[in-house]
Enzyme design. Sequence first.
Site, short mmCIF file in Angstrom:
data_model
loop_
_atom_site.label_atom_id
_atom_site.label_comp_id
_atom_site.label_asym_id
_atom_site.label_seq_id
_atom_site.Cartn_x
_atom_site.Cartn_y
_atom_site.Cartn_z
N GLU B 280 0.83 -1.21 0.00
CA GLU B 280 0.00 0.00 0.00
C GLU B 280 0.86 1.25 0.00
O GLU B 280 0.53 2.24 -0.65
CB GLU B 280 -0.92 -0.02 1.22
CG GLU B 280 -2.12 0.91 1.07
CD GLU B 280 -3.35 0.46 1.87
OE1 GLU B 280 -3.44 -0.76 2.17
OE2 GLU B 280 -4.18 1.31 2.18
N GLU B 283 2.01 1.70 -3.43
CA GLU B 283 0.90 2.18 -4.27
C GLU B 283 0.67 3.68 -4.03
O GLU B 283 0.48 4.44 -4.99
CB GLU B 283 -0.37 1.39 -3.90
CG GLU B 283 -1.57 1.72 -4.77
CD GLU B 283 -2.85 1.03 -4.29
OE1 GLU B 283 -2.84 0.40 -3.21
OE2 GLU B 283 -3.87 1.13 -5.01
N CYS B 300 -8.62 -2.36 4.10
CA CYS B 300 -8.53 -3.62 4.85
C CYS B 300 -9.78 -3.94 5.65
O CYS B 300 -9.90 -5.03 6.21
CB CYS B 300 -7.32 -3.59 5.76
SG CYS B 300 -7.12 -2.05 6.60
N SER B 320 -7.62 1.78 -2.41
CA SER B 320 -6.36 1.07 -2.62
C SER B 320 -6.72 -0.28 -3.20
O SER B 320 -7.71 -0.88 -2.81
CB SER B 320 -5.65 0.87 -1.27
OG SER B 320 -4.74 -0.20 -1.37
N LYS B 359 -15.36 -10.33 8.10
CA LYS B 359 -14.33 -11.13 7.44
C LYS B 359 -14.91 -12.44 6.91
O LYS B 359 -14.41 -13.01 5.95
CB LYS B 359 -13.18 -11.45 8.42
CG LYS B 359 -12.30 -10.27 8.77
CD LYS B 359 -11.43 -9.84 7.60
CE LYS B 359 -10.59 -8.62 7.95
NZ LYS B 359 -9.94 -8.04 6.76
N GLU B 362 -16.02 -11.46 3.67
CA GLU B 362 -14.88 -11.17 2.81
C GLU B 362 -14.27 -12.46 2.26
O GLU B 362 -14.00 -12.56 1.07
CB GLU B 362 -13.82 -10.38 3.58
CG GLU B 362 -12.65 -9.96 2.72
CD GLU B 362 -11.59 -9.20 3.49
OE1 GLU B 362 -11.11 -9.71 4.52
OE2 GLU B 362 -11.23 -8.09 3.05
N GLU B 367 -13.99 -13.45 -5.90
CA GLU B 367 -12.67 -13.16 -6.45
C GLU B 367 -11.53 -13.67 -5.55
O GLU B 367 -10.38 -13.70 -5.96
CB GLU B 367 -12.50 -11.66 -6.72
CG GLU B 367 -12.68 -10.76 -5.52
CD GLU B 367 -14.11 -10.30 -5.33
OE1 GLU B 367 -15.04 -10.98 -5.80
OE2 GLU B 367 -14.32 -9.25 -4.69
N CYS B 500 -10.78 -2.28 14.63
CA CYS B 500 -11.04 -3.72 14.73
C CYS B 500 -11.19 -4.22 16.15
O CYS B 500 -11.83 -5.24 16.41
CB CYS B 500 -9.92 -4.50 14.05
SG CYS B 500 -9.45 -3.81 12.47
#
Lengths: 153, 575, 615
Positions: B280, B283, B300, B320, B359, B362, B367, B500
Amino acid sequence: MSDKAKYDELQSFIDEMKNEKGPLMPVMQKAQDIFGYLPFDVQKFIALGLDVPLTEVYGVATFYSQFNLEKQGEHSLSLCLGTACYVKGAQTLLDRLEQELKVKTGDTTKDGKFTLIGTRCLGCCGLAPVMMIDDDVYGQVKADEIPEILKKY
Amino acid sequence: MAKMVSLTIDGINVEVEEGTSVLKAAKDIGIMIPTLCYLNGVNSFGGCRICVVDAGAKSLLASCTLPAAEGMVIKTNTKEVQEARRMNMELILSNHDRSCLTCDRNGKCELQDTAFQMNVDEIRFDGKDTKHKLDLSSPAMVRDPNKCILCRRCVAACGRVQDIGVIGPTERGFRTIVEPAFKMSLGDVACINCGQCLQACPTGAITIVDDTKKVWDAIADPNKHVVVQTAPAVRAALGEEFGLPIGTCVTGKMATALKRLGFDRVFDTDFAADLTIMEEGTEFIGRLQNNGVLPMITSCSPGWIKFMEHNYHDFLPNMSSCKSPQQMMGSVIKNYYAPKMNIPRENIVSVSVMPCSAKKFEAGRPEFGDDVDVVITTQELGRMIRMAGIDFERLPDSDFDPLLGDSTGAAVIFGVTGGVMEAALRTVYEVLTKETLEQIEFESIRGMEGLKEATVKINDLDVKIAVAHGTANARKLLDSIRSGEKEYHFIEIMACPGGCINGGGQPLVDSEIKLKTNVVKQRAKALYSEDRGKALRKSHENPSVQQVYKDWLGEPGGHKSHEFLHTKYVERDLY
Amino acid sequence: MITKKDLDKIKAATLTENYLDDSREGIRVTVGMATCGIAAGAKPLFRLLKEGTADLEKVEVKMVGCIGSCRLEPMIEVYEGSKRTTYVFMTPEKCQKVLDEHIKGGKVVTEYTIGAADKENASSITEMSYFKSQKRIVLRNCGTIDPENIDEYIARGGYEALDKVLTSMSKEDVVNTLLSSGLRGRGGAGFPTGLKWKFTMAEADQKYVVCNADEGDPGAFMNRSVLEGDPHALLEAMAIAGYTIGATIGYIYIRAEYPLAVERLKIAIKQAEDKGLLGKNIMGSGVDFTIELRLGAGAFVCGEETALIASIEGERGEPRPKPPFPSQSGVFGKPTVINNVGTFANIPQIIVKGVDWFKSTGTEKSSGTKVFALGGKISNPGLVEVPMGTTLRDIIYNMGGGIPNGKKFKAAQTGGPSGGCIPVDHIDTPIDYDSLAEIGTMMGSGGLIIMDEDNCMVDIARYFLDFTVDESCGKCVPCRIGTKRMLEILERITTSKGKADDISKLKELGKNIKLTALCGLGQTAPNPVLSTIRYFEQEYETHIKEHKCPAGSCQAMIAYFIEAEKCIGCGLCARKCPVDAISGEKKQPHKIDRSKCIKCGACMEACPVDAIYKR
């Protein structure tokens, strides 16, 4: 009126009310005036138009008795269940109506003609028991008169 | 200076700021009035009528919504008050699914606790009990309206705190039910799986999906090589499952417990957090130097991702492209670790332990394939440890397994709001200025303020950064960017208030404790301490990460990185 | 900008031109066109009279609100000189006759008058025995002025109070006047109005005046009559409130079930705005006050002030804890005065006629009058306005005409679903806030339902609780679940499944709900039950222990029988029976098959020899 015209009319009203405080109830009432009831698409339209969650619109729609989520019959048949009418035997009339129309209170007849509603006091207590079909008010109704009255529609 | 008022509670004088609730005033002098629908900072509803007190009025008043006033005389424990509370409790229980023994909240349920506290020994008024269907449509949470006591804590969490509002009260009176509009299921609406509702719920009406069986099955299967990774925030809260004080950091014991449970490899998501910073950071620098889309926004938090996809997909180009640490780790395990250890892909089971309910959603994104096979939360890990009869408190400390188990202090703080940004800055600063960063801790973006902003001077550039946590604050931040009012270079957004450490999968905390303790702050302290205690505190210094680049990936932001560690997001309708 | 002088001019002109006073030079014909009148068929009569008098000079035909006796609708009145004639049970044919013989011909059609119908020597309603003892303050204009014409309101002294307040009274003066007058909230709770306004005087950047026109009590239609018959009284009072507390916006929250009232209010507001009596810079005083209508959508609980406020704010009508009270935090969190229509309607007259005038009616602690909506088993259902302190006996027998069909009075219910019953033993109780509270009921908004020996008190309690359970908002535990449990017990009792400890359970539950419910709806929901248990415990016991309904009312506990000795076998009952439950040969005693019988009672009504009874 076409669907598009209906949504356009609702949109204009939303635009008018958007900057007022507490616009949700008046908008929903207007929507019900235009569409006759408040199905998913209309409620979604209102939610997006007023930038409130659909949950809020639906929560309000299901709280108040007057908002219909389902299409209503051609004629709205309201029997007053206010105290004065009740004391004068309105329950018997309601039972009779349920029997004649073969529906439970709140539902619409199979042929879509009547929606039977047990309503709150209509304020015509002097004429108890009272029944309304659309805008026609029938006072001092007797159970036997019911089939005759229904035939008129 | 706020005006103070003085009142008497049970004969004891107390002085509080005007407007404080009688409930809080009582707490100040050690009187914990029982509550059910009240949740500090979330819901002050006055509906359960359990916290009622005698305030000299003709009816009893709910102390959670009663503002303290000068000269008030409050009695919290008269016979009348006790009987009234007990009867309301009986009424609630008369309309509740009382199959406690097979309920996920057995032993850790606020309704059980309050009934016990009130000495309820019979239910005199039994009658009709509304029956509803279970909602199993979400991969993260289970809704059981039969256990709902209509306290509206979840509604407040989703609507008021998170500003999302996918569940709310519908119908009226006895028929009231809290659910999504039009009787849709959670999986059908724009629920982001953040689990704040779950954290707020006092009963078993919303619980975490229990995936532990899948993990046990994998561990028991001799053909499977089961690898586990644990997120930073888990170690700051797992101890609570075993009665350890809030804010105890249990990294070492956690690693030991996982080994004892039978995992073949115990890795640390923190490793992947360092890896994420490499990608990141690169990036971001790329966008800074090549007129890329700014502000760049971190990616994230899967709750934030889904929130963005539904509500702010005009910001897709800003996101991102990095996967989250969990997913990066999953990808590294399946595509680097497995071949390196000569284990066929189909024999690897990649498990993650997360503080986050989203999560679970996720990991199931198409994908991401099978990079992460099962996600269990801190709560579920607690269940597994208890089931195995492990005495957690007496466990010795041990380390994570090598190769993918090392991490720096920057990785640990990922679990707190502002942590990802801080970690990124520690690396980006040094890469761009080629100087050592002296001031490692960025105080300006720490703390529980909903929206934080700061400017960091890097070479000649004033880098404008912003941090938001809780989706309500995310909305404010993004709206201000949409309107052109604000401009930033780099933004960190976490779906959960506090980050989190306050995720949907974290151990549940009784509302009474939340009234007395700032749980999130305590857990945050644990992670900040661990950061300070580490020798290496900047992601790019992590030797294991450097090794993986040398061995496999090549260079940060390179071709291989993009294939395995980056992803794309989608647009989703709101309805 | 309108001034007092202008008002005086309009007053003088209208009195003359609309033949509004006794020195009239022409004939004024009024047609009762409130909801009841229209329901009974007044609209065609109005058209007939308008057309029929179109080319007559010196005849004005006006629509008015409720003239005062629902069961006599449709009603029209003819004012000639100082003589007033009230015609009842009008039909188009009768109306034509009145037009020809009286209006054109000058001769009263005696057989159509109210005196003829009710067998009294009188030709106008004001002379009737049941009307004479009323004192119409709130209803003073109802039934005499055209509600859709602001000039007629002005002709009756309308907007004089507003002018007096704006030009010669300070805000404190207004509050003190109300305090001294002893005016108490007519919505039912009876809170001193002056005190409520006083509490709302603290500084704030925005304040609101709200009129509670939700009138949800079944059997109550006092507010509806004022809204349909004299809407300006409300508007004027709200403007006075706006000036006094410093509010620039007023909301009238009105239930959607009153479409005619909504329409008349809209017309009245527009007319007031056009004349500069509402809106910006009222009467040049610098005071701004506008009124908006907000419609309810079918939720009784929205009559509770905080639920009403929530509804205006666009939310579910769920009440909010008090404190804070609306005086501190009301609509949109701002200080708000919220009063009932009935309370507002008194205010203009108190301002103009003074405190002493108002206090001269009523009792020491409950000054003024109260409008009651008499309904149920009473000969003269309708609105009566009486001084506070009038006894129930007076209301029932003098004004209500007693119980019809020779039946015995059993109980009167006040306060709707929040109130209790008054049995025969307390029939001489003076009707005022405190006396009613002492005997276990409350004033309520004014619904007064009369019950006779054929009404079952347990069933009445069940009826009210059924209503409350349906209308409960669901927010708090004692009301949401507690009232439901009470209803379940009552349903068992009224279907022969009563248990020995039911009465004590009802009392326990009732006590707890009253003590811990969040709002007034919940706190008063047990009243009908507790009150009927207090005075009619025996009736409950009979239901529970003997599985019998003494009044013969609870459907599941009664059966219809044909007395074989009396039956003449005419078969009329069998023909009327909607479910073919009656069988029998011609001229032979008939029998009812109880497994088919739905207990509608049609057979009993049809039997020419009273051979059918229920037990």
